[in-house]
Enzyme design. Structure first.
Site, PDB file in Angstrom:
ATOM      1  N   SER A 132     -62.269 -41.440  22.915  1.00 26.25           N
ATOM      2  CA  SER A 132     -62.884 -41.278  21.540  1.00 26.25           C
ATOM      3  C   SER A 132     -62.440 -42.461  20.697  1.00 26.25           C
ATOM      4  O   SER A 132     -61.643 -43.099  20.532  1.00 26.25           O
ATOM      5  CB  SER A 132     -62.430 -39.903  20.780  1.00 26.25           C
ATOM      6  OG  SER A 132     -62.622 -40.096  19.558  1.00 26.25           O
TER       7      SER A 132
ATOM      8  N   ALA B 126     -52.276 -36.441  16.466  1.00 30.36           N
ATOM      9  CA  ALA B 126     -51.971 -36.513  17.855  1.00 30.36           C
ATOM     10  C   ALA B 126     -53.251 -36.770  18.757  1.00 30.36           C
ATOM     11  O   ALA B 126     -53.200 -37.377  20.078  1.00 30.36           O
ATOM     12  CB  ALA B 126     -51.642 -34.839  18.545  1.00 30.36           C
ATOM     13  N   TYR B 127     -54.540 -36.464  18.489  1.00 28.52           N
ATOM     14  CA  TYR B 127     -55.576 -36.446  19.158  1.00 28.52           C
ATOM     15  C   TYR B 127     -56.060 -37.978  19.099  1.00 28.52           C
ATOM     16  O   TYR B 127     -56.249 -38.608  20.138  1.00 28.52           O
ATOM     17  CB  TYR B 127     -56.782 -35.531  18.407  1.00 28.52           C
ATOM     18  CG  TYR B 127     -58.153 -35.806  19.022  1.00 28.52           C
ATOM     19  CD1 TYR B 127     -58.338 -35.051  19.848  1.00 28.52           C
ATOM     20  CD2 TYR B 127     -59.102 -36.740  18.544  1.00 28.52           C
ATOM     21  CE1 TYR B 127     -59.560 -35.566  20.868  1.00 28.52           C
ATOM     22  CE2 TYR B 127     -60.451 -37.016  19.040  1.00 28.52           C
ATOM     23  CZ  TYR B 127     -60.693 -36.190  20.294  1.00 28.52           C
ATOM     24  OH  TYR B 127     -61.719 -36.469  20.977  1.00 28.52           O
TER      25      TYR B 127
ATOM     26  N   LYS C 137     -55.762 -40.359  22.680  1.00 23.16           N
ATOM     27  CA  LYS C 137     -57.077 -41.007  23.112  1.00 23.16           C
ATOM     28  C   LYS C 137     -57.068 -42.749  23.028  1.00 23.16           C
ATOM     29  O   LYS C 137     -57.387 -43.288  23.868  1.00 23.16           O
ATOM     30  CB  LYS C 137     -58.375 -40.685  22.093  1.00 23.16           C
ATOM     31  CG  LYS C 137     -58.802 -39.245  22.377  1.00 23.16           C
ATOM     32  CD  LYS C 137     -59.259 -38.953  23.600  1.00 23.16           C
ATOM     33  CE  LYS C 137     -59.871 -37.791  23.617  1.00 23.16           C
ATOM     34  NZ  LYS C 137     -60.425 -37.358  25.232  1.00 23.16           N
TER      35      LYS C 137
ATOM     36  N   ARG D 254     -72.052 -32.043  18.652  1.00 21.43           N
ATOM     37  CA  ARG D 254     -71.965 -30.755  18.191  1.00 21.43           C
ATOM     38  C   ARG D 254     -71.465 -29.923  19.324  1.00 21.43           C
ATOM     39  O   ARG D 254     -72.472 -29.282  19.859  1.00 21.43           O
ATOM     40  CB  ARG D 254     -73.449 -30.392  17.742  1.00 21.43           C
ATOM     41  CG  ARG D 254     -73.830 -30.957  16.274  1.00 21.43           C
ATOM     42  CD  ARG D 254     -74.973 -30.399  15.542  1.00 21.43           C
ATOM     43  NE  ARG D 254     -76.137 -30.582  16.225  1.00 21.43           N
ATOM     44  CZ  ARG D 254     -76.949 -31.754  16.275  1.00 21.43           C
ATOM     45  NH1 ARG D 254     -76.465 -32.863  15.415  1.00 21.43           N
ATOM     46  NH2 ARG D 254     -78.025 -31.741  16.919  1.00 21.43           N
ATOM     47  N   THR D 255     -70.278 -29.786  19.457  1.00 19.07           N
ATOM     48  CA  THR D 255     -69.601 -29.031  20.683  1.00 19.07           C
ATOM     49  C   THR D 255     -68.748 -27.850  19.927  1.00 19.07           C
ATOM     50  O   THR D 255     -68.602 -27.963  18.705  1.00 19.07           O
ATOM     51  CB  THR D 255     -69.052 -29.518  21.561  1.00 19.07           C
ATOM     52  OG1 THR D 255     -67.750 -30.397  21.070  1.00 19.07           O
ATOM     53  CG2 THR D 255     -70.024 -30.510  22.525  1.00 19.07           C
TER      54      THR D 255
HETATM   55  N1  LIG Z   1     -67.190 -33.291  20.594  1.00 18.51           N
HETATM   56  C1  LIG Z   1     -66.952 -34.314  20.083  1.00 18.51           C
HETATM   57  O1  LIG Z   1     -67.455 -34.950  18.835  1.00 18.51           O
HETATM   58  C2  LIG Z   1     -66.173 -35.492  20.870  1.00 18.51           C
HETATM   59  C3  LIG Z   1     -66.057 -36.814  20.170  1.00 18.51           C
HETATM   60  C4  LIG Z   1     -65.501 -37.837  20.909  1.00 18.51           C
HETATM   61  C5  LIG Z   1     -64.639 -37.353  22.252  1.00 18.51           C
HETATM   62  N2  LIG Z   1     -64.919 -36.121  22.589  1.00 18.51           N
HETATM   63  C6  LIG Z   1     -64.369 -35.745  23.981  1.00 18.51           C
HETATM   64  O2  LIG Z   1     -65.183 -34.996  24.692  1.00 18.51           O
HETATM   65  C7  LIG Z   1     -64.493 -34.336  25.824  1.00 18.51           C
HETATM   66  C8  LIG Z   1     -65.219 -32.942  25.735  1.00 18.51           C
HETATM   67  O3  LIG Z   1     -65.322 -32.605  24.520  1.00 18.51           O
HETATM   68  P1  LIG Z   1     -66.097 -31.326  23.991  1.00 18.51           P
HETATM   69  O4  LIG Z   1     -66.616 -31.837  22.621  1.00 18.51           O
HETATM   70  O5  LIG Z   1     -67.117 -30.895  24.992  1.00 18.51           O
HETATM   71  O6  LIG Z   1     -65.021 -30.215  23.797  1.00 18.51           O
HETATM   72  P2  LIG Z   1     -65.036 -28.673  23.967  1.00 18.51           P
HETATM   73  O7  LIG Z   1     -66.559 -27.777  23.732  1.00 18.51           O
HETATM   74  O8  LIG Z   1     -63.835 -28.045  23.144  1.00 18.51           O
HETATM   75  O9  LIG Z   1     -64.915 -28.743  25.307  1.00 18.51           O
HETATM   76  C9  LIG Z   1     -63.570 -29.038  25.961  1.00 18.51           C
HETATM   77  C10 LIG Z   1     -63.428 -28.622  27.430  1.00 18.51           C
HETATM   78  O10 LIG Z   1     -62.019 -29.072  27.788  1.00 18.51           O
HETATM   79  C11 LIG Z   1     -61.685 -27.937  28.762  1.00 18.51           C
HETATM   80  N3  LIG Z   1     -60.086 -28.081  28.740  1.00 18.51           N
HETATM   81  C12 LIG Z   1     -59.145 -27.953  27.971  1.00 18.51           C
HETATM   82  N4  LIG Z   1     -57.863 -27.922  28.355  1.00 18.51           N
HETATM   83  C13 LIG Z   1     -58.090 -27.989  29.823  1.00 18.51           C
HETATM   84  C14 LIG Z   1     -57.162 -27.907  30.750  1.00 18.51           C
HETATM   85  N5  LIG Z   1     -55.819 -28.072  30.477  1.00 18.51           N
HETATM   86  N6  LIG Z   1     -57.428 -28.037  31.918  1.00 18.51           N
HETATM   87  C15 LIG Z   1     -59.096 -28.012  32.078  1.00 18.51           C
HETATM   88  N7  LIG Z   1     -59.871 -28.028  31.241  1.00 18.51           N
HETATM   89  C16 LIG Z   1     -59.369 -28.074  29.960  1.00 18.51           C
HETATM   90  C17 LIG Z   1     -62.152 -26.659  28.078  1.00 18.51           C
HETATM   91  O11 LIG Z   1     -61.957 -25.637  28.494  1.00 18.51           O
HETATM   92  P3  LIG Z   1     -61.726 -24.103  27.957  1.00 18.51           P
HETATM   93  O12 LIG Z   1     -62.977 -23.607  27.790  1.00 18.51           O
HETATM   94  O13 LIG Z   1     -60.892 -23.350  29.074  1.00 18.51           O
HETATM   95  O14 LIG Z   1     -60.952 -24.274  26.689  1.00 18.51           O
HETATM   96  C18 LIG Z   1     -63.419 -27.187  27.741  1.00 18.51           C
HETATM   97  O15 LIG Z   1     -64.209 -26.648  28.854  1.00 18.51           O
HETATM   98  C19 LIG Z   1     -63.161 -34.201  25.320  1.00 18.51           C
HETATM   99  O16 LIG Z   1     -62.111 -34.973  26.081  1.00 18.51           O
HETATM  100  C20 LIG Z   1     -63.213 -34.838  24.067  1.00 18.51           C
HETATM  101  O17 LIG Z   1     -61.844 -35.138  23.420  1.00 18.51           O
HETATM  102  C21 LIG Z   1     -65.429 -35.325  21.958  1.00 18.51           C
END
Ligand SMILES: NC(=O)c1ccc[n+]([C@@H]2O[C@H](COP(=O)([O-])OP(=O)(O)OC[C@H]3O[C@@H](n4cnc5c(N)ncnc54)[C@H](OP(=O)(O)O)[C@@H]3O)[C@@H](O)[C@H]2O)c1
Length: 261
Positions: A131, A182-183, A187, A219-220
Site C-alpha cells: 500500500s 501498524a498497517y 506495508k 471500496r472493499t
Molecule cells: N482496500 C484498499 O483501499 C486497499 C488499499 C491498499 C492496499 N490494500 C491491500 O489490498 C489487500 C486486500 O485488501 P481488501 O481491500 O480486499 O481487504 P478485505 O476486503 O478486508 O479482504 C482482506 C482479505 O484478506 C483475508 N485475510 C486476512 N487475514 C488472513 C489470514 N491470516 N489468512 C488468509 N487470509 C486472510 C480476509 O479473509 P477473511 O474474510 O477471512 O477475513 C479477506 O479475504 C490487502 O493486503 C490490503 O492491505 C487495500
C-alpha cells in the site's frame, strides 16, 4: 489432451480485491487457485467464480506447508503467478494490533513466498499487495537508514519488523522512531521485501520476477464505502504488476507505473 493453462494462486481471496483478482486472472485464461482461511466462504467464492479452492491461513506456517503439499499434487509443473493479497487493517493501535497486523501483513507474505518459492516455474511472477500508505518517511531517519535495500538481508528485515512489534509492546515505539500505524509499518515491510527478494532472486535460472503493488484506495470492507476506486480498478492495478519490467530495480507499482514509498 488439453493444453496446460498457466497456474495462478491468490491469497485472501474469498472477498474484496483478492476475489476480483481471481476473476480477472480467470478471464485472462489462468487456472486459478482461490485460497482463503475460512474453507466454507472460500469454497463458496470459488464455486461462484468457477475456479478451484484450497484453504490457507497466512498466519499459520502449518497451513502454508499443507497448501504447498497440495499444490505439488495438483500440478507438479508448478505455479506461474502468485498474488500475496491477504491482509488486515485493524481498528485502534496497541500491542495486539501491532502484533496481528505485522504477523498477517508482513510475516504472512513472507511465509507464503518462502513456501511457494520452490514451486515457481520458469518466468513466474510474484505480486505482493502492499500500500502507498507504507511510506518510509513515516520512520525516523535512523530507522530509515537501516532499510538499506542494497545490503539488508531478509532476516534483518524480519528482525526490523519484529522490533516494531516489540517496541509497541514495551511502550517505547515513539522514542524508538516508529509511527503510530501498524498497517503503514507492515506495508513498508512488504514493499521492502519485494525489493530484497528481487535482488536476491536476480540470478535464479528460472528468471523469476517479484514486485510490490498498490491497488489505490478501493471500496472493499477494508477501504470503506467512501474510497475512490471500484474493486475492478483496484484489482487491475494489482495485476498491472504482472507487466512490470523485470530488469527495473524499482519494485513498487500502482496502475502499472512506478509508485513512491
Ligand atoms: N482496500 C484498499 O483501499 C486497499 C488499499 C491498499 C492496499 N490494500 C491491500 O489490498 C489487500 C486486500 O485488501 P481488501 O481491500 O480486499 O481487504 P478485505 O476486503 O478486508 O479482504 C482482506 C482479505 O484478506 C483475508 N485475510 C486476512 N487475514 C488472513 C489470514 N491470516 N489468512 C488468509 N487470509 C486472510 C480476509 O479473509 P477473511 O474474510 O477471512 O477475513 C479477506 O479475504 C490487502 O493486503 C490490503 O492491505 C487495500
Amino acid at each position: 489432451m488439453t493444453a496446460r493453462l498457466p497456474l495462478a494462486l491468490v491469497t485472501g481471496a474469498n472477498r474484496g480485491l483478492g476475489l476480483e483478482v481471481c476473476r480477472q486472472l480467470r478471464d485472462r485464461g489462468y487456472r486459478v487457485i482461490l485460497t482463503a482461511r475460512d474453507p466454507e466462504r472460500g469454497r463458496e467464492a470459488a464455486r461462484d467464480l468457477g475456479v478451484e479452492f484450497l484453504p490457507l491461513d497466512v498466519g499459520d506456517s502449518a497451513s502454508v506447508a499443507r497448501l504447498v503439499a497440495e499444490l505439488r499434487r495438483l500440478d507438479p509443473e508448478g505455479l506461474d503467478v502468485v498474488v500475496a493479497n491477504a491482509g488486515v487493517a485493524l481498528d485502534g493501535f496497541d500491542a495486539q494490533v501491532a502484533a496481528t497486523t505485522v504477523d498477517t501483513n508482513y510475516f504472512g507474505v513472507l511465509r507464503v513466498v518462502e513456501g511457494v518459492l520452490p514451486l515457481l516455474r520458469q518466468d513466474a511472477r510474484l505480486v505482493l499487495v502492499s500500500s502507498g500508505v507504507g511510506q518510509r518517511d513515516l520512520l525516523s531517519a535512523d530507522l530509515r537508514a537501516r532499510l538499506d535495500l542494497d545490503t539488508l538481508t531478509r532476516d534483518e528485515l524480519s528482525a526490523f519488523m519484529q522490533q516494531f512489534v516489540d517496541d509497541v509492546q514495551a511502550g517505547r515505539h515513539r522514542e524508538a522512531g516508529w509511527p503510530g500505524t501498524a498497517y503503514g509499518t507492515s506495508k513498508i515491510g512488504v514493499t521492502a521485501l519485494a525489493h530484497l527478494l528481487a535482488r536476491d532472486l536476480a540470478g535464479d535460472p528460472r528468471h523469476l520476477d517479484i514486485v510490490a503493488v498498490c491497488p489505490g484506495w478501493v471500496r472493499t470492507a477494508m477501504g470503506g464505502p467512501n474510497a475512490e476506486r471500484t474493486v475492478e480498478v483496484g484489482a487491475a492495478s494489482i495485476l498491472g504488476g504482472l507487466e512490470a519490467p523485470r530488469d527495473d530495480p524499482h519494485r513498487f507499482y500502482r496502475d502499472g507505473a512506478h509508485a513512491s514509498w
